[in-house]
Design a protein around this motif. Structure first.
Motif, PDB file in Angstrom:
ATOM      1  N   GLY A  13     -22.055  18.445  13.041  1.00 17.14           N
ATOM      2  CA  GLY A  13     -22.134  19.315  11.907  1.00 17.14           C
ATOM      3  C   GLY A  13     -20.765  19.908  11.548  1.00 17.14           C
ATOM      4  O   GLY A  13     -19.679  19.389  11.918  1.00 17.14           O
ATOM      5  N   THR A  14     -20.769  21.301  11.591  1.00 22.79           N
ATOM      6  CA  THR A  14     -19.466  21.910  11.190  1.00 22.79           C
ATOM      7  C   THR A  14     -18.872  22.585  12.644  1.00 22.79           C
ATOM      8  O   THR A  14     -17.878  23.035  12.577  1.00 22.79           O
ATOM      9  CB  THR A  14     -19.622  23.363  10.216  1.00 22.79           C
ATOM     10  OG1 THR A  14     -20.670  24.154  10.837  1.00 22.79           O
ATOM     11  CG2 THR A  14     -20.046  22.562   8.910  1.00 22.79           C
ATOM     12  N   GLY A  15     -19.432  21.984  13.712  1.00 23.54           N
ATOM     13  CA  GLY A  15     -19.020  22.491  15.028  1.00 23.54           C
ATOM     14  C   GLY A  15     -19.527  23.854  15.582  1.00 23.54           C
ATOM     15  O   GLY A  15     -18.841  24.371  16.022  1.00 23.54           O
ATOM     16  N   VAL A  16     -20.873  23.674  15.049  1.00 24.60           N
ATOM     17  CA  VAL A  16     -21.579  25.063  15.480  1.00 24.60           C
ATOM     18  C   VAL A  16     -21.372  25.638  17.205  1.00 24.60           C
ATOM     19  O   VAL A  16     -21.222  26.578  17.370  1.00 24.60           O
ATOM     20  CB  VAL A  16     -23.121  24.870  15.206  1.00 24.60           C
ATOM     21  CG1 VAL A  16     -23.828  25.920  15.682  1.00 24.60           C
ATOM     22  CG2 VAL A  16     -23.261  24.947  13.719  1.00 24.60           C
ATOM     23  N   LEU A  17     -21.770  24.498  17.808  1.00 24.58           N
ATOM     24  CA  LEU A  17     -21.616  24.702  19.469  1.00 24.58           C
ATOM     25  C   LEU A  17     -20.123  24.756  20.097  1.00 24.58           C
ATOM     26  O   LEU A  17     -20.098  24.766  21.182  1.00 24.58           O
ATOM     27  CB  LEU A  17     -22.490  23.703  20.114  1.00 24.58           C
ATOM     28  CG  LEU A  17     -23.914  23.952  19.985  1.00 24.58           C
ATOM     29  CD1 LEU A  17     -24.768  23.083  20.813  1.00 24.58           C
ATOM     30  CD2 LEU A  17     -24.241  25.412  20.331  1.00 24.58           C
TER      31      LEU A  17
END
Length: 196
Positions: free
Chosen positions: A50-54
């Motif tokens: 995704g948008t780099g959540v983790l």
């Protein structure tokens, strides 16, 4: 059957507001990262990043490298913009059609597993990307029931539903040693280790 183009279109549409609508439970994230064995020096593959959540969590644990991949061009573009660090690589594409230049210590599929057309095929493919002793973790920050209810609305056409954790663990056991299963009212997680 999930259509890949529908998945791309669905997540491209959500990408601009994804981070604003994000709900995080830090305790659950910590459990997921611990079970996935994210630690210093590890090479991490974040599937459907995704948008780099983790990504900040991986970097906060001093991962050696982070490779994120997402099928949504808009999600991947946001992640690429957010994380210019030299040890972070963001790719856009179908993970099962991507050739990687390395094997990984830890592979994480977070809040994304029901959106893959064939979960069993995905697990087999990802198992082949692990270093010996490496871990593959499929996790969700809410219960199976809540995930299925959440996907029942607008996301119904891009979700297969989340199989029982015991069923997923049996799929893991074809190529990996299942080492952790959690499926309760707060979260869902299956972790397997590549032996040899």
């Amino acid at each position: 059957m999930i259509d890949r183009n529908d998945v791309v279109e669905f997540f491209d549409r959500l990408a601009p507001s994804w981070d604003e609508s994000l709900v995080r439970n830090e305790e659950i994230i910590t459990i997921i990262l611990d079970c996935a064995e994210i630690s210093e020096g590890k090479d991490v593959l974040d599937v459907a990043c995704g948008t780099g959540v983790l990504i900040p969590d991986y970097l906060g644990r001093n991962a050696g490298s982070v490779t994120g991949i997402d099928i949504s061009p808009k999600m991947a573009a946001i992640a690429k913009e957010k994380f210019p660090q030299p040890n972070v690589t963001i790719l856009c594409g179908d993970v099962e059609e991507t050739e990687f230049d390395r094997l990984f210590d830890c592979i994480v599929v977070y809040n994304a597993f029901p959106h893959f057309r064939d979960g069993a095929h995905l697990i087999t493919f990802l198992s082949g990307l692990l270093k010996p002793g490496g871990t593959l973790t499929v996790a969700h920050g809410m219960s199976r029931e809540r995930i299925d209810a959440h996907h029942h609305g607008a996301a119904q056409h891009v979700s297969n539903g989340l199989m029982p954790a015991e069923e997923l663990s049996a799929i893991f056991a074809r190529t990996l040693e299942p080492v952790r299963i959690i499926s309760d009212e707060r979260m869902y997680l299956v972790t397997g280790r590549k032996n040899g």
